[in-house]
Design an enzyme around this catalytic site. Structure first.
Site, PDB file in Angstrom:
ATOM      1  N   LYS A   1       0.837  -1.208   0.000  1.00  0.00           N
ATOM      2  CA  LYS A   1       0.000   0.000   0.000  1.00  0.00           C
ATOM      3  C   LYS A   1       0.876   1.264   0.000  1.00  0.00           C
ATOM      4  O   LYS A   1       0.576   2.254  -0.683  1.00  0.00           O
ATOM      5  CB  LYS A   1      -0.929  -0.015   1.217  1.00  0.00           C
ATOM      6  CG  LYS A   1      -1.626   1.286   1.521  1.00  0.00           C
ATOM      7  CD  LYS A   1      -2.693   1.657   0.518  1.00  0.00           C
ATOM      8  CE  LYS A   1      -3.248   3.036   0.849  1.00  0.00           C
ATOM      9  NZ  LYS A   1      -4.335   3.444   0.003  1.00  0.00           N
TER      10      LYS A   1
ATOM     11  N   LYS B   1       0.474  11.325   5.961  1.00  0.00           N
ATOM     12  CA  LYS B   1       0.680  10.217   6.917  1.00  0.00           C
ATOM     13  C   LYS B   1       1.314   9.035   6.192  1.00  0.00           C
ATOM     14  O   LYS B   1       2.278   8.444   6.668  1.00  0.00           O
ATOM     15  CB  LYS B   1      -0.670   9.823   7.517  1.00  0.00           C
ATOM     16  CG  LYS B   1      -0.620   8.547   8.341  1.00  0.00           C
ATOM     17  CD  LYS B   1      -1.948   7.821   8.432  1.00  0.00           C
ATOM     18  CE  LYS B   1      -2.522   7.397   7.134  1.00  0.00           C
ATOM     19  NZ  LYS B   1      -3.391   6.245   7.089  1.00  0.00           N
TER      20      LYS B   1
HETATM   21  P1  NAD Z   1     -12.081   8.570   8.456  1.00  0.00           P
HETATM   22  O1  NAD Z   1     -11.375   9.523   9.362  1.00  0.00           O
HETATM   23  O2  NAD Z   1     -13.184   9.062   7.574  1.00  0.00           O
HETATM   24  O3  NAD Z   1     -12.689   7.330   9.308  1.00  0.00           O
HETATM   25  C1  NAD Z   1     -12.081   6.776  10.428  1.00  0.00           C
HETATM   26  C2  NAD Z   1     -13.184   6.412  11.408  1.00  0.00           C
HETATM   27  O4  NAD Z   1     -12.589   5.734  12.533  1.00  0.00           O
HETATM   28  C3  NAD Z   1     -13.943   7.631  11.978  1.00  0.00           C
HETATM   29  O5  NAD Z   1     -15.329   7.415  11.837  1.00  0.00           O
HETATM   30  C4  NAD Z   1     -13.554   7.636  13.454  1.00  0.00           C
HETATM   31  O6  NAD Z   1     -14.611   8.104  14.279  1.00  0.00           O
HETATM   32  C5  NAD Z   1     -13.305   6.149  13.685  1.00  0.00           C
HETATM   33  N1  NAD Z   1     -12.491   5.869  14.870  1.00  0.00           N
HETATM   34  C6  NAD Z   1     -11.285   6.422  15.222  1.00  0.00           C
HETATM   35  N2  NAD Z   1     -10.888   5.925  16.428  1.00  0.00           N
HETATM   36  C7  NAD Z   1     -11.862   5.047  16.830  1.00  0.00           C
HETATM   37  C8  NAD Z   1     -12.037   4.242  17.981  1.00  0.00           C
HETATM   38  N3  NAD Z   1     -11.129   4.256  18.965  1.00  0.00           N
HETATM   39  N4  NAD Z   1     -13.154   3.476  18.074  1.00  0.00           N
HETATM   40  C9  NAD Z   1     -14.094   3.473  17.093  1.00  0.00           C
HETATM   41  N5  NAD Z   1     -13.976   4.223  15.960  1.00  0.00           N
HETATM   42  C10 NAD Z   1     -12.871   5.010  15.843  1.00  0.00           C
HETATM   43  O7  NAD Z   1     -10.917   7.891   7.572  1.00  0.00           O
HETATM   44  P2  NAD Z   1     -11.087   7.088   6.184  1.00  0.00           P
HETATM   45  O8  NAD Z   1     -10.916   8.041   5.044  1.00  0.00           O
HETATM   46  O9  NAD Z   1     -12.278   6.197   6.274  1.00  0.00           O
HETATM   47  O10 NAD Z   1      -9.734   6.217   6.217  1.00  0.00           O
HETATM   48  C11 NAD Z   1      -9.593   5.081   7.041  1.00  0.00           C
HETATM   49  C12 NAD Z   1      -8.277   4.399   6.645  1.00  0.00           C
HETATM   50  O11 NAD Z   1      -8.340   4.002   5.262  1.00  0.00           O
HETATM   51  C13 NAD Z   1      -7.039   5.295   6.787  1.00  0.00           C
HETATM   52  O12 NAD Z   1      -5.958   4.536   7.262  1.00  0.00           O
HETATM   53  C14 NAD Z   1      -6.792   5.773   5.362  1.00  0.00           C
HETATM   54  O13 NAD Z   1      -5.421   6.092   5.131  1.00  0.00           O
HETATM   55  C15 NAD Z   1      -7.232   4.567   4.566  1.00  0.00           C
HETATM   56  N6  NAD Z   1      -7.687   4.865   3.196  1.00  0.00           N
HETATM   57  C16 NAD Z   1      -8.495   5.929   2.943  1.00  0.00           C
HETATM   58  C17 NAD Z   1      -8.892   6.184   1.635  1.00  0.00           C
HETATM   59  C18 NAD Z   1      -9.775   7.384   1.298  1.00  0.00           C
HETATM   60  O14 NAD Z   1      -9.899   7.696   0.093  1.00  0.00           O
HETATM   61  N7  NAD Z   1     -10.413   8.032   2.259  1.00  0.00           N
HETATM   62  C19 NAD Z   1      -8.476   5.356   0.593  1.00  0.00           C
HETATM   63  C20 NAD Z   1      -7.700   4.251   0.892  1.00  0.00           C
HETATM   64  C21 NAD Z   1      -7.302   4.017   2.201  1.00  0.00           C
END
Ligand code: NAD
Length: 297
Positions: free
Chosen positions: A168, A236
């Site tokens: 990734k 990040k």
């Molecule tokens: P986001 O911030 O929208 O979602 C993360 C969620 O985790 C939030 O709803 C938050 O409330 C929850 N959370 C955090 N701590 C928590 C806890 N202790 N208990 C319960 N829930 C908790 O982020 P995202 O965009 O969904 O990304 C998530 C992961 O996927 C990241 O590592 C990101 O790098 C990766 N990612 C994101 C994308 C994108 O396009 N957004 C694409 C590929 C990969």
């Protein structure tokens, strides 16, 4: 299956929705955000309670410290893990920390896969994610029906924990450097008097064609910088790549330069803009936007 799904944000909410629609029972625990509207999931008080009710626990959390806390913290997943349960971390986090977490899960009697994704919010909503997996082949086979509910291009990258995360990060290097190349090319062409939209259209037919030129190039020209994928999250990921490279005694000079340009985006107040907004920094250096105006701010 009884599935625990923790991290119901931009990516996790639609992914959990697909699993629920496929007939799985979803349980979750929340930190601050409410349960996403329309998601059929039972909310339990903490990750340990979720694990105690689940055959597989999927995590889709922002960053390494979040995954460490949810897995190994007080009332974390490991505290409630059923014997033989599968923990699947689909967040993008540090490969080295992933190896330590995998060992902790195995010590607690569970199995672990790291399975970060590419394809963004659109891929999560359309269940077309690319999924890059590290872990034992038998665990991969167990998880495959779940992965097939979420994505299309599913690869067991390696049997060592962290292999999916390494893959990734390689993906994120390619995407960042390609965004940077597209931004420079369009700013260059515009400054030399060409219409960047026509340049993009021409390049899409040749060897420079790419998904980034198609999607992010279009965003740069249309000035659509709402996320998408936030600059903060891409920083990040490049930070993780540079840290892992340093641990290997390895130089990634262009990745380091892209990281600096993302830092300049922070300075321009763009940390939560889509990563295509990197073009704003290149425009600032050029003293002209793609539209030929003086850059704002
Ligand atoms: P986001 O911030 O929208 O979602 C993360 C969620 O985790 C939030 O709803 C938050 O409330 C929850 N959370 C955090 N701590 C928590 C806890 N202790 N208990 C319960 N829930 C908790 O982020 P995202 O965009 O969904 O990304 C998530 C992961 O996927 C990241 O590592 C990101 O790098 C990766 N990612 C994101 C994308 C994108 O396009 N957004 C694409 C590929 C990969």
């Amino acid at each position: 299956m009884d599935i625990g799904f923790i991290g119901l944000g931009v990516m996790g909410a639609p992914m959990a929705g697909h699993l629920a629609a496929a007939g799985h029972r979803i349980r979750t625990s929340l930190n601050r955000a409410p349960l996403p509207q329309g998601l059929a999931a039972e909310v339990l008080p903490d990750p340990a309670a979720v694990a105690a009710a689940s055959e597989a626990v999927i995590l889709m959390l922002p960053d390494t410290p979040d995954v460490v806390r949810v897995l190994t913290g007080p009332r974390g997943v490991i505290g409630g893990l059923r014997p033989g349960a599968l923990v699947i971390d689909m967040s993008t986090i540090d490969p080295g920390e992933t190896r330590r977490l995998a060992a902790a899960v195995r010590e607690a009697g569970g199995a672990f896969l790291d399975a970060p994704v590419s394809g963004g919010e659109v891929g999560a909503r359309n269940a077309t994610l690319t999924i890059m997996v590290g872990g034992a082949p038998a665990d991969f086979e167990r998880a495959l029906p779940l992965f097939r509910t979420l994505g299309r291009n599913i690869t067991l990258v390696g049997e060592t924990s962290g292999a999916g995360q390494t893959c990734k990060l390689a993906n994120q290097i390619v995407v960042a450097l390609t965004i940077e190349a597209v931004a420079e090319a369009l700013v260059f062409a515009a400054r030399a008097g060409c219409d960047p939209a026509r340049v993009r259209a021409a390049l899409m037919g040749g060897f420079a064609a790419s998904r980034v030129l198609e999607v992010h190039g279009e965003r740069m020209i249309a000035r659509r910088f709402e996320p998408g994928f936030r600059i903060r999250l891409h920083q990040k990921d490049l930070g993780l790549a540079l840290g892992a490279a340093r641990a290997l005694g390895l130089a990634l000079p262009a990745t380091a330069a892209a990281q600096e340009l993302f830092s300049a985006c922070h300075a321009l107040g763009l940390a939560d803009a889509d990563h295509s907004a990197l073009v704003r920094v290149i425009e600032t250096l050029a003293g002209r936007t793609l539209a030929g105006q003086a850059p704002a701010g």
